[in-house]
Enzyme design. Structure first.
Site, PDB file in Angstrom:
ATOM      1  N   SER A 295      26.453  14.142 -20.435  1.00 32.82           N
ATOM      2  CA  SER A 295      25.856  14.081 -19.108  1.00 32.82           C
ATOM      3  C   SER A 295      25.822  12.651 -18.552  1.00 32.82           C
ATOM      4  O   SER A 295      26.874  12.062 -18.307  1.00 32.82           O
ATOM      5  CB  SER A 295      24.454  14.694 -19.165  1.00 32.82           C
ATOM      6  OG  SER A 295      23.905  14.839 -17.885  1.00 32.82           O
ATOM      7  N   ASP A 306      37.210   4.065 -16.217  1.00 31.67           N
ATOM      8  CA  ASP A 306      38.088   4.177 -15.042  1.00 31.67           C
ATOM      9  C   ASP A 306      38.357   2.828 -14.391  1.00 31.67           C
ATOM     10  O   ASP A 306      39.448   2.592 -13.856  1.00 31.67           O
ATOM     11  CB  ASP A 306      37.465   5.125 -14.016  1.00 31.67           C
ATOM     12  CG  ASP A 306      37.680   6.588 -14.377  1.00 31.67           C
ATOM     13  OD1 ASP A 306      38.289   6.862 -15.428  1.00 31.67           O
ATOM     14  OD2 ASP A 306      37.235   7.467 -13.604  1.00 31.67           O
ATOM     15  N   LYS A 320      29.494  17.565 -20.704  1.00 28.03           N
ATOM     16  CA  LYS A 320      28.527  18.217 -19.818  1.00 28.03           C
ATOM     17  C   LYS A 320      28.621  17.565 -18.448  1.00 28.03           C
ATOM     18  O   LYS A 320      28.095  16.483 -18.222  1.00 28.03           O
ATOM     19  CB  LYS A 320      27.100  18.104 -20.350  1.00 28.03           C
ATOM     20  CG  LYS A 320      26.088  18.826 -19.454  1.00 28.03           C
ATOM     21  CD  LYS A 320      24.660  18.538 -19.850  1.00 28.03           C
ATOM     22  CE  LYS A 320      23.687  19.290 -18.936  1.00 28.03           C
ATOM     23  NZ  LYS A 320      23.835  18.921 -17.516  1.00 28.03           N
TER      24      LYS A 320
END
Length: 531
Positions: A295, A306, A320
């Site tokens: 999460s 990224d 999740k």
């Protein structure tokens, strides 16, 4: 009833339960729902309540209906009653009303492990090793009272009074003290220290209301000690508040950068970007993850990967990536309904695949990864070749399809631990006996090892403790297959006992300092920074 119809019916039920009649009359017309299905559900509940052969609890009937509907949806939509909601929110909200003790239960008696600094218990002179035997005149020792019940009695609204009865080693009679409950902080950052010259280490347990403030304090402290590079440990971190994840990421990324975006069938895309500040926007960063990193932890890991800001080390994260909207009900209970997905800045969906209504298979995903060899072998990991993305700075290839795949894979070594040791760890044999040993010898141990460095270097687990634990295991039918397995267990057993003794004597930072010396993931991340 289709899943779509269930969702629509359920949303209408929420309106019925929570909105005034005047408001409800205005809102119902805006929902697209099957009125016949709604009528059927109402009639079923009324019929059972009024005509069933035995009496039924209307509250339980409604709760079971809600839970049954949610089970047909995704794995993370859930219902919690008022008490469960309070317990779920407490660790994330930053504090609760209480007396300020960390405790464990030994021989049906509450034993104080530590008193919160500046809290009511410390101010009243309560010390580690004290045993709390009564609360407001009611015995809690020797009555096999559940841990949750004990916590309820100790906690309460700030400013309320509670009278405790205590027993202290070396004091013949019980003594009593009245405390005024205060707000007790619940830290989400449970350890930080300098792991090597120039290299800091931070372990985040979860993401709560105060996480941003806590990590800024830790970063400033570590930087004052000469930190230039950082290990950010998110292993076993199950997530928490989205805003806290964005706050943490803001300390490592430039202002205004996208951290995550959410989007769903009825929820428009919403971007979450970094804020100003940023205490560590330069310097090398390694983020440690494992199969239980989930999460909010995956949001931070994915964003830093990224933007090529961090090297991710460990094993593929949990996956999740569903956004739950909390829907409080009028009795204090709550529904957390999935309304959208999380996406990393490159567009990767964090959520791993699932089949609606098949929660049991989803819950066994980590176990399946273990059985399939994914946790122990990189070659056993099969990434979705159709979900290829590229990082935003260096253009490196990353994959979607569920979870965050680390840049550096660290296998789980399944050969290290013997079956004998694994079976003991699944019981309370180790923790209970170490706690008893520590409490009985606390003053002697602290006198002999006045600093953690003294303890780490010189403490040797006594053979008497080892013998006691092996005997306790035998009483529960847990024995080594032969002398070879017993011998092979000794190194791990001694290390675990020393670690738990350190946990009982020192702060969490010292505990992590010790256990990290044998963590493959931590050591691999440290190796990268030392290179």
């Amino acid at each position: 009833m289709t899943t779509t119809s269930l969702k629509k019916t359920f949303l209408l039920l929420l309106l019925v339960l929570t909105l005034p009649l005047s408001t409800l009359a205005q809102r119902v017309g805006s929902f697209d729902f099957d009125s016949e299905q709604m009528r059927k559900l109402q009639l079923a509940v009324l019929a059972i309540s009024n005509f069933y052969v035995d009496s039924v609890n209307d509250a339980n009937l409604v709760e079971n209906a809600i839970e049954g509907i949610l089970e047909e949806l995704d794995p993370h939509s859930s219902y919690s009653n008022a008490e469960e909601t309070r317990r779920l929110n407490e660790p994330l909200q930053g504090g609760f009303g209480g007396i300020g003790v960390q405790f464990n239960v030994l021989d049906d008696t509450l034993v104080v492990i530590a008193a919160t600094k500046g809290g009511p218990s410390e101010k009243a002179g309560i010390e580690p090793g004290d045993r709390i035997i009564s609360v407001d005149g009611e015995p809690i020792a020797g009555v096999k009272m559940p841990r949750d019940t004990i916590m309820k009695r100790l906690r309460g609204d700030e400013g309320t009074r509670v009278r405790l009865g205590l027993v202290r080693r070396g004091v013949k009679k019980p003594w009593y003290v009245t405390l005024v409950r205060d707000k007790i902080p619940v830290p989400t950052l449970d350890a930080y220290y300098m792991i090597e010259p120039g290299i800091g280490y931070i372990h985040l347990e979860r993401f709560g209301a105060n996480t941003g403030e806590e990590i800024r304090k830790a970063l400033k402290d570590l930087q004052s000690q000469g930190m230039t590079d950082l290990l950010l440990d998110l292993e076993q971190n199950g997530g928490g508040y989205l805003d806290a994840a964005v706050d943490v990421a803001s300390e490592f990324l430039d202002a205004g950068q996208l951290v995550v975006y959410t989007e769903g069938r009825t929820v428009a895309r919403h971007n979450y970007t970094t804020g100003p500040g940023g205490l560590m926007r330069s310097g090398r960063l390694v983020v440690l993850v494992d199969e239980y990193t989930a999460s909010a932890s995956e949001i931070v890991s994915g964003a830093l990967q990224d933007y090529d800001r961090a090297t991710i080390v460990g094993r593929r994260t949990f996956g999740k990536g569903l956004v739950q909207r909390p829907l409080p009900l009028n009795d204090g209970s709550m529904i957390r309904l999935t309304v959208a997905h999380y996406y990393t800045p490159t567009g990767r969906c964090i959520q791993k695949p699932y089949v609606e209504g098949q929660k049991e298979d989803y819950d066994h995903d980590v176990e399946n990864r273990y059985n399939n060899g994914e946790l122990s072998s990189l070659d056993s990991i099969h990434l979705d070749s159709t979900l290829v993305y590229h990082t935003l700075i260096e253009g490196r290839t990353v994959y979607g399809g569920g979870g965050i795949m680390p840049d550096v894979f660290v296998p789980l070594d399944t050969t290290k631990v013997t079956k004998f040791f694994s079976r003991m760890r699944r019981t309370d044999i180790l923790s209970q006996n170490v706690l008893r040993y520590t409490m009985n010898n606390r003053n002697l141990l602290l006198a002999r090892y006045p600093t953690f460095s003294d303890f780490e270097t010189n403490f040797v687990v006594p053979q008497s403790l080892i013998d006691t634990i092996i005997a306790a295991a035998k009483e529960k039918g847990i024995e080594p297959e032969d002398k070879n397995e017993l011998q092979a267990t000794m190194d791990d057993l001694k290390f675990s006992l020393k670690a738990q003794t350190a946990y009982n004597l020192w702060d969490r930072s010292e505990y992590f300092r010790f256990v990290n010396s044998r963590s493959d993931i931590v050591q691999r991340g440290l190796q990268l920074l030392k290179q």
